[in-house]
Design an enzyme around this catalytic site. Structure first.
Site, PDB file in Angstrom:
ATOM      1  N   ALA A 203       0.678  -1.037   0.026  1.00 51.65           N
ATOM      2  CA  ALA A 203      -0.045  -0.099  -0.128  1.00 51.65           C
ATOM      3  C   ALA A 203       1.005   1.218  -0.027  1.00 51.65           C
ATOM      4  O   ALA A 203       1.960   1.190   0.403  1.00 51.65           O
ATOM      5  CB  ALA A 203      -0.991  -0.091   1.182  1.00 51.65           C
TER       6      ALA A 203
ATOM      7  N   GLY B  43       0.475  -4.946   0.884  1.00 51.49           N
ATOM      8  CA  GLY B  43      -0.687  -5.012   0.235  1.00 51.49           C
ATOM      9  C   GLY B  43      -0.616  -5.601  -1.219  1.00 51.49           C
ATOM     10  O   GLY B  43      -1.640  -6.243  -1.701  1.00 51.49           O
TER      11      GLY B  43
ATOM     12  N   GLU C  41      -0.834  -9.240  -0.724  1.00 52.00           N
ATOM     13  CA  GLU C  41      -2.428  -9.507  -0.295  1.00 52.00           C
ATOM     14  C   GLU C  41      -3.061  -9.550  -1.389  1.00 52.00           C
ATOM     15  O   GLU C  41      -4.350 -10.244  -1.835  1.00 52.00           O
ATOM     16  CB  GLU C  41      -2.846  -8.469   0.645  1.00 52.00           C
ATOM     17  CG  GLU C  41      -1.963  -8.810   1.956  1.00 52.00           C
ATOM     18  CD  GLU C  41      -2.301  -7.424   3.026  1.00 52.00           C
ATOM     19  OE1 GLU C  41      -2.046  -6.255   2.864  1.00 52.00           O
ATOM     20  OE2 GLU C  41      -3.127  -7.782   4.038  1.00 52.00           O
TER      21      GLU C  41
ATOM     22  N   GLU D   8       4.500  -5.050   7.324  1.00 48.65           N
ATOM     23  CA  GLU D   8       3.544  -4.111   7.734  1.00 48.65           C
ATOM     24  C   GLU D   8       4.188  -3.996   9.394  1.00 48.65           C
ATOM     25  O   GLU D   8       4.050  -2.600   9.668  1.00 48.65           O
ATOM     26  CB  GLU D   8       2.234  -4.638   7.824  1.00 48.65           C
ATOM     27  CG  GLU D   8       1.467  -4.297   6.591  1.00 48.65           C
ATOM     28  CD  GLU D   8       1.671  -5.447   5.485  1.00 48.65           C
ATOM     29  OE1 GLU D   8       2.463  -6.227   5.601  1.00 48.65           O
ATOM     30  OE2 GLU D   8       0.856  -5.401   4.545  1.00 48.65           O
TER      31      GLU D   8
HETATM   32  N1  DAK Z   1       4.527   3.340  -1.038  1.00 45.90           N
HETATM   33  C1  DAK Z   1       5.157   4.404  -1.503  1.00 45.90           C
HETATM   34  N2  DAK Z   1       6.095   4.424  -2.192  1.00 45.90           N
HETATM   35  C2  DAK Z   1       6.896   3.572  -2.293  1.00 45.90           C
HETATM   36  C3  DAK Z   1       6.520   2.250  -1.555  1.00 45.90           C
HETATM   37  C4  DAK Z   1       5.385   2.002  -0.812  1.00 45.90           C
HETATM   38  N3  DAK Z   1       4.810   0.913  -0.375  1.00 45.90           N
HETATM   39  N4  DAK Z   1       7.693   1.199  -1.815  1.00 45.90           N
HETATM   40  C5  DAK Z   1       8.420   2.074  -2.804  1.00 45.90           C
HETATM   41  N5  DAK Z   1       8.087   3.199  -3.052  1.00 45.90           N
HETATM   42  C6  DAK Z   1       8.975   4.440  -3.486  1.00 45.90           C
HETATM   43  C7  DAK Z   1      10.075   4.773  -2.722  1.00 45.90           C
HETATM   44  O1  DAK Z   1       9.801   5.612  -1.829  1.00 45.90           O
HETATM   45  C8  DAK Z   1      10.998   5.420  -3.809  1.00 45.90           C
HETATM   46  O2  DAK Z   1      10.436   6.613  -4.058  1.00 45.90           O
HETATM   47  P1  DAK Z   1      11.395   7.962  -4.384  1.00 45.90           P
HETATM   48  O3  DAK Z   1      12.320   8.129  -3.312  1.00 45.90           O
HETATM   49  O4  DAK Z   1      12.129   7.753  -5.573  1.00 45.90           O
HETATM   50  O5  DAK Z   1      10.501   8.967  -4.607  1.00 45.90           O
HETATM   51  C9  DAK Z   1      10.628   4.363  -5.096  1.00 45.90           C
HETATM   52  O6  DAK Z   1       9.212   3.838  -4.854  1.00 45.90           O
HETATM   53  C10 DAK Z   1      11.751   3.388  -5.109  1.00 45.90           C
HETATM   54  O7  DAK Z   1      11.933   2.818  -4.127  1.00 45.90           O
HETATM   55  P2  DAK Z   1      13.470   2.668  -3.409  1.00 45.90           P
HETATM   56  O8  DAK Z   1      14.158   3.712  -3.746  1.00 45.90           O
HETATM   57  O9  DAK Z   1      13.074   2.120  -1.980  1.00 45.90           O
HETATM   58  O10 DAK Z   1      13.739   1.035  -4.184  1.00 45.90           O
HETATM   59  P3  DAK Z   1      14.761   0.166  -3.744  1.00 45.90           P
HETATM   60  O11 DAK Z   1      15.028  -0.941  -4.681  1.00 45.90           O
HETATM   61  O12 DAK Z   1      15.901   0.727  -2.827  1.00 45.90           O
HETATM   62  O13 DAK Z   1      13.879  -0.910  -2.524  1.00 45.90           O
HETATM   63  C11 DAK Z   1      11.735  -1.949  -1.734  1.00 45.90           C
HETATM   64  C12 DAK Z   1      12.894  -1.456  -3.134  1.00 45.90           C
HETATM   65  C13 DAK Z   1      10.529  -2.575  -2.617  1.00 45.90           C
HETATM   66  C14 DAK Z   1      12.402  -2.927  -1.147  1.00 45.90           C
HETATM   67  C15 DAK Z   1      11.650  -0.633  -0.970  1.00 45.90           C
HETATM   68  O14 DAK Z   1      11.229   0.328  -1.682  1.00 45.90           O
HETATM   69  C16 DAK Z   1      10.603  -1.005   0.173  1.00 45.90           C
HETATM   70  O15 DAK Z   1      10.996  -1.464   1.108  1.00 45.90           O
HETATM   71  N6  DAK Z   1       9.402  -0.234  -0.164  1.00 45.90           N
HETATM   72  C17 DAK Z   1       8.457  -0.555   0.954  1.00 45.90           C
HETATM   73  C18 DAK Z   1       7.973  -1.653   1.118  1.00 45.90           C
HETATM   74  C19 DAK Z   1       6.756  -1.901   1.973  1.00 45.90           C
HETATM   75  O16 DAK Z   1       7.191  -1.933   3.459  1.00 45.90           O
HETATM   76  N7  DAK Z   1       5.674  -2.436   1.629  1.00 45.90           N
HETATM   77  C20 DAK Z   1       4.361  -2.641   2.807  1.00 45.90           C
HETATM   78  C21 DAK Z   1       3.891  -1.136   2.723  1.00 45.90           C
HETATM   79  S1  DAK Z   1       2.707  -1.414   3.784  1.00 45.90           S
HETATM   80  C22 DAK Z   1      -4.674  -1.181   5.421  1.00 45.90           C
HETATM   81  C23 DAK Z   1      -4.704  -1.942   4.711  1.00 45.90           C
HETATM   82  C24 DAK Z   1      -3.490  -2.400   3.690  1.00 45.90           C
HETATM   83  C25 DAK Z   1      -2.250  -2.171   4.178  1.00 45.90           C
HETATM   84  C26 DAK Z   1      -2.181  -1.095   5.283  1.00 45.90           C
HETATM   85  C27 DAK Z   1      -3.170  -0.785   6.022  1.00 45.90           C
HETATM   86  N8  DAK Z   1      -5.790  -0.767   6.131  1.00 45.90           N
HETATM   87  C28 DAK Z   1      -6.117  -1.507   7.151  1.00 45.90           C
HETATM   88  C29 DAK Z   1      -5.840   0.854   6.183  1.00 45.90           C
HETATM   89  C30 DAK Z   1      -1.158  -2.466   3.630  1.00 45.90           C
HETATM   90  C31 DAK Z   1       0.168  -1.922   3.971  1.00 45.90           C
HETATM   91  C32 DAK Z   1       1.276  -1.957   2.975  1.00 45.90           C
HETATM   92  O17 DAK Z   1       1.260  -2.687   2.152  1.00 45.90           O
END
Ligand code: DAK
Length: 260
Positions: free
Chosen positions: A66, A111, A114, A134
């Site tokens: 997400a 997400g 998911e 998360e």
């Molecule tokens: N959201 C927004 N931007 C993201 C992102 C994300 N999930 N993942 C990556 N990006 C963006 C980065 O900020 C970066 O943007 P700039 O800095 O260039 O502007 C760009 O994509 C490239 O990312 P990286 O520079 O970080 O690329 P790397 O190759 O170094 O790393 C990575 C790739 C996938 C390992 C890393 O980007 C990463 O760890 N990303 C976050 C992964 C993550 O934590 N995903 C889970 C998100 S939480 C809910 C329902 C559902 C959910 C929550 C609540 N409700 C109940 C309300 C679900 C939550 C989630 O999914």
């Protein structure tokens, strides 16, 4: 309908949805969840589409979760509204009467994983990485991850994966029963389209009803599930497809199904 955050392609009976937010590694924001639901509805209503494929545009990410940028300032009501949008899109894919294949071409985190788990079948490229980060962000999986992971991999494995926030390889996910097949990099869409071709040659009514029966198997006791299956089986005998399928077999020719 024009889409800003995804690309919708129709190709020989397949409806391919490519999540397309390259600047955020295809992360799901609220607008993308809305478009995903709209695209899934489009494909459900299109009689020429018999198999749906969901994938990520580009070669790095399926969906990196997400959108953290959009979620960071949310209050509880906004969080709930966002969660509902995600649930609506994913539940629609899970329940629509056409098979949905996830082609996981790179990161499928939070997400994003998911979304893949809400699809009927997951094929993943060797290089793909999946997991639930998360808890490292102070939340928990909110688009069905706690429920679907436990059902597919068992409670202990779901807890280990979700509590640790560990990101694992496609192969590890395969060994846990979360992924159907791991495919060499560069051959993912070919493999997914090969599977889709096999499904496309089958009777759509039978496939759609089989999906409904299998989905029910996780929430029904065995006797109720068998009753549901018997009714679905009986329904087939009122369809053009059943007559065509069995007649074609007896006439030693290939059937031509109409999905009716
Ligand atoms: N959201 C927004 N931007 C993201 C992102 C994300 N999930 N993942 C990556 N990006 C963006 C980065 O900020 C970066 O943007 P700039 O800095 O260039 O502007 C760009 O994509 C490239 O990312 P990286 O520079 O970080 O690329 P790397 O190759 O170094 O790393 C990575 C790739 C996938 C390992 C890393 O980007 C990463 O760890 N990303 C976050 C992964 C993550 O934590 N995903 C889970 C998100 S939480 C809910 C329902 C559902 C959910 C929550 C609540 N409700 C109940 C309300 C679900 C939550 C989630 O999914």
């Amino acid at each position: 309908m024009p889409y800003d955050n995804l690309i919708l392609e129709l190709k020989g009976g397949m409806g391919i949805i490519r999540i397309n937010r390259p600047k955020a590694l295809n992360a799901l924001n609220a607008a993308t969840c809305d478009e995903l639901l709209a695209a899934a509805r489009d494909l459900a209503d299109n009689p020429d589409v018999r198999v749906v494929i969901v994938t990520g545009q580009g070669d790095k990410a399926f969906v990196a979760g997400a959108d953290i940028q959009e979620m960071q300032p949310m209050n509880p009501m906004q969080g709930m509204a966002f969660s509902n949008k995600g649930h609506m899109a994913m539940s629609f894919l899970e329940r629509m009467n056409k098979p949905v294949i996830a082609a996981v071409n790179g990161y499928a985190l939070g997400g994003g994983f998911e979304l893949a788990l809400a699809c009927d079948i997951i094929y993943a490229a060797e290089k793909a990485k999946v997991g639930f980060p998360e808890v490292t962000l102070g939340i928990l999986p909110g688009f069905g991850g706690t429920q679907r992971t436990a059902r597919l991999a068992g409670i202990a494995r779901a807890k280990e994966l979700i509590f640790s926030g560990k990101v694992i390889s496609a192969r590890e996910a395969y060994e846990m029963g979360l992924v159907n097949k791991v495919v060499p990099d560069g051959q993912l869409m070919e493999a997914v389209e090969g599977l889709a071709a096999a499904i496309l040659s089958a009777g759509p009514v039978g496939v759609g009803l089989a999906k409904a029966c299998i989905n029910r198997s996780v929430s029904m006791d065995i006797d109720s599930g068998l009753d549901f299956e018997a009714e679905a089986f009986g329904l087939c005998f009122g369809t053009v497809d059943q007559k065509e399928g069995m007649t074609a077999f007896l006439e030693k020719r290939k059937p031509t199904y109409r999905g009716q």
